[in-house]
Design an enzyme around this catalytic site. Sequence first.
Site, PDB file in Angstrom:
ATOM      1  N   CYS A   1      -2.173   9.577   2.628  1.00 49.47           N
ATOM      2  CA  CYS A   1      -1.733   8.973   1.358  1.00 49.47           C
ATOM      3  C   CYS A   1      -2.689   9.291   0.225  1.00 49.47           C
ATOM      4  CB  CYS A   1      -1.568   7.474   1.505  1.00 49.47           C
ATOM      5  SG  CYS A   1      -3.075   6.668   2.016  1.00 49.47           S
TER       6      CYS A   1
ATOM      7  N   GLU B   1       0.887  -1.176   0.000  1.00 47.35           N
ATOM      8  CA  GLU B   1       0.000   0.000   0.000  1.00 47.35           C
ATOM      9  C   GLU B   1       0.915   1.212   0.000  1.00 47.35           C
ATOM     10  OE1 GLU B   1      -3.355   0.204   0.001  1.00 47.35           O
ATOM     11  OE2 GLU B   1      -3.772  -1.949   0.057  1.00 47.35           O
TER      12      GLU B   1
HETATM   13  P1  NAD Z   1       7.397   5.210   7.787  1.00 45.42           P
HETATM   14  O1  NAD Z   1       8.656   5.977   7.682  1.00 45.42           O
HETATM   15  O2  NAD Z   1       6.688   5.103   9.094  1.00 45.42           O
HETATM   16  O3  NAD Z   1       7.718   3.771   7.211  1.00 45.42           O
HETATM   17  C1  NAD Z   1       6.736   2.762   7.129  1.00 45.42           C
HETATM   18  C2  NAD Z   1       7.219   1.528   7.837  1.00 45.42           C
HETATM   19  O4  NAD Z   1       8.386   1.020   7.191  1.00 45.42           O
HETATM   20  C3  NAD Z   1       7.589   1.768   9.298  1.00 45.42           C
HETATM   21  O5  NAD Z   1       6.980   0.776  10.095  1.00 45.42           O
HETATM   22  C4  NAD Z   1       9.091   1.690   9.303  1.00 45.42           C
HETATM   23  O6  NAD Z   1       9.607   1.188  10.513  1.00 45.42           O
HETATM   24  C5  NAD Z   1       9.386   0.745   8.177  1.00 45.42           C
HETATM   25  N1  NAD Z   1      10.707   0.977   7.577  1.00 45.42           N
HETATM   26  C6  NAD Z   1      11.279   2.188   7.349  1.00 45.42           C
HETATM   27  N2  NAD Z   1      12.492   2.015   6.774  1.00 45.42           N
HETATM   28  C7  NAD Z   1      12.670   0.684   6.640  1.00 45.42           C
HETATM   29  C8  NAD Z   1      13.725  -0.125   6.101  1.00 45.42           C
HETATM   30  N3  NAD Z   1      14.823   0.415   5.591  1.00 45.42           N
HETATM   31  N4  NAD Z   1      13.557  -1.445   6.112  1.00 45.42           N
HETATM   32  C9  NAD Z   1      12.450  -1.995   6.620  1.00 45.42           C
HETATM   33  N5  NAD Z   1      11.415  -1.291   7.128  1.00 45.42           N
HETATM   34  C10 NAD Z   1      11.533   0.027   7.146  1.00 45.42           C
HETATM   35  O7  NAD Z   1       6.291   5.783   6.797  1.00 45.42           O
HETATM   36  P2  NAD Z   1       6.498   6.437   5.374  1.00 45.42           P
HETATM   37  O8  NAD Z   1       7.025   5.445   4.410  1.00 45.42           O
HETATM   38  O9  NAD Z   1       7.148   7.758   5.479  1.00 45.42           O
HETATM   39  O10 NAD Z   1       4.947   6.682   5.036  1.00 45.42           O
HETATM   40  C11 NAD Z   1       4.576   7.631   4.148  1.00 45.42           C
HETATM   41  C12 NAD Z   1       4.348   6.995   2.782  1.00 45.42           C
HETATM   42  O11 NAD Z   1       3.364   5.991   2.904  1.00 45.42           O
HETATM   43  C13 NAD Z   1       3.822   7.975   1.779  1.00 45.42           C
HETATM   44  O12 NAD Z   1       4.413   7.702   0.544  1.00 45.42           O
HETATM   45  C14 NAD Z   1       2.332   7.649   1.730  1.00 45.42           C
HETATM   46  O13 NAD Z   1       1.692   8.004   0.552  1.00 45.42           O
HETATM   47  C15 NAD Z   1       2.348   6.186   1.952  1.00 45.42           C
HETATM   48  N6  NAD Z   1       1.092   5.748   2.529  1.00 45.42           N
HETATM   49  C16 NAD Z   1       0.308   4.903   1.822  1.00 45.42           C
HETATM   50  C17 NAD Z   1      -0.913   4.514   2.331  1.00 45.42           C
HETATM   51  C18 NAD Z   1      -1.822   3.580   1.610  1.00 45.42           C
HETATM   52  O14 NAD Z   1      -2.749   3.110   2.236  1.00 45.42           O
HETATM   53  N7  NAD Z   1      -1.601   3.291   0.342  1.00 45.42           N
HETATM   54  C19 NAD Z   1      -1.299   4.956   3.586  1.00 45.42           C
HETATM   55  C20 NAD Z   1      -0.449   5.804   4.286  1.00 45.42           C
HETATM   56  C21 NAD Z   1       0.751   6.177   3.755  1.00 45.42           C
END
Ligand code: NAD
Length: 458
Positions: free
Chosen positions: A241, A207
């Site tokens: 998102c 997602e």
């Molecule tokens: P985040 O930084 O919290 O990362 C998401 C998860 O990935 C966390 O649990 C984190 O611990 C883990 N993570 C981070 N780096 C990692 C690595 N190197 N290896 C393994 N795991 C790792 O959140 P984010 O990515 O900044 O979230 C924002 C993004 O998510 C935006 O692009 C947004 O559009 C997208 N998003 C999508 C949806 C959807 O439902 N499609 C919903 C919310 C957010």
Amino acid sequence: MTHTVEELRSAFDAGITKPLAWRLAQLRALRRMLTERSAEFEDALLADLGKNPTESQIAELGFVVGEIDHALKHLRRWLRPKRVSVPGALLPARASTLLEPVGVVLVIAPWNYPVQLLLAPLVGALGAGNAVVLKPSELAPATSAAMGRLIPQYLDRRAVAVVEGGVEETTDLLAQRFDHIFYTGNGRVGRIVAAAAVEHLTPVTLELGGKSPVYVDGTVDIAAAARRIAWGKFMNAGQTCVAPDYVLADRAVVPRLTDALRDAVRELYGDDPAQSPDYGRIVDDRQFSRLTGMLDSGTTAIGGDHDAATRYLAPTVLVDVPGDAPAMAQEIFGPILPILPVDGLDDAIRFIRAGDKPLALYVFTSSATVRRRILTETSSGAVGFGIPAAHLAVAGLPFGGVGESGAGAYHGERSVRTFSHEKAVLSKPLAPDTMQLVYPPYTEGKDRFARGLLRKLG
Ligand code: NAD
């Protein structure tokens, strides 16, 4: 970590998660946690994101309760085996599909809706009868701590575990074998997750995000459209998102839309949004400086003021934004809305198609032709006519992206199917043995039959 996953696997193998009664009891317990402890979650969301408690009810706690209630009502029916028809040449026989739990699943959630995006997948995973590891985001630390504290008090600890932590802990988890990984977050980490999953041939749901466009033509009530756009964009300070990322507006509409957005922001958050209890804050300093670095992507028509100490960034609208400005080169994921003029629908479609397939596409028009062309000539996870973001509240609609915005979907029945294997079952009596016609030795008669059969099956 290995220890946790192994324990959950033994619980799954022992069959404790499979009975419908267990699944329903877990869903009810999750519901109880969200209602009895809602104040603790609201406090955590306020601390992490400055989220107003009413907004937390609408978009986080209440959303998950809605998913639970929908599942409690329909789960028995969703799980019923489904009969499928059998081709005449194979009769007599019966065929059906059966949903079986996949095993131990991993849910990795981001920080922006840290309750909804951790627990809505959990509803599907439990409904499907799995054991679950939940990995909340370390960037919403108060919510992560609340999950770590409360979930073991309400759910069956033998089958549901919360692993708190950041990159290191997630990397350790990803080295384990899971039966499904459900990841919500950005595409860069999505690739890391998918690559780790390949090692164990684990299916993944991704997602992801991206730039969700809005197209506004001149045929609608611009003030009403502006209110909807401002609500979808500035909720959670734009850290959504499915928030509108940028607006493509017919050239003649741009000045009116800009004025209407100014009025809408004032209606929603007052003259000074910094004073509004309803307006959120940017999650951390890194995101704050990324966002403020985008502010000179165009001319500031609305907002622009910001304060690093409180991570406040005003609802901001930019005009005269070149296509290659920083705000157009990445997902904004904050309260900055560029408006770009276009010369009609063809121009808008061309622009949208030149980018990655978006998670959502929003269109404000009263023209049936525009709607039809949008649906057939663009690809996106979802389309919202007249309303941004709200499609995710319709349990019957699959929620997910396509291409760079993700793979797979969930919500409602789709969540249960996402965390299930759809097993094919064929049952044919041994007598009469209608298979005689396909057993060797092959004769001319059988050859004639086979050619006829192929035509029938085709
Ligand atoms: P985040 O930084 O919290 O990362 C998401 C998860 O990935 C966390 O649990 C984190 O611990 C883990 N993570 C981070 N780096 C990692 C690595 N190197 N290896 C393994 N795991 C790792 O959140 P984010 O990515 O900044 O979230 C924002 C993004 O998510 C935006 O692009 C947004 O559009 C997208 N998003 C999508 C949806 C959807 O439902 N499609 C919903 C919310 C957010």
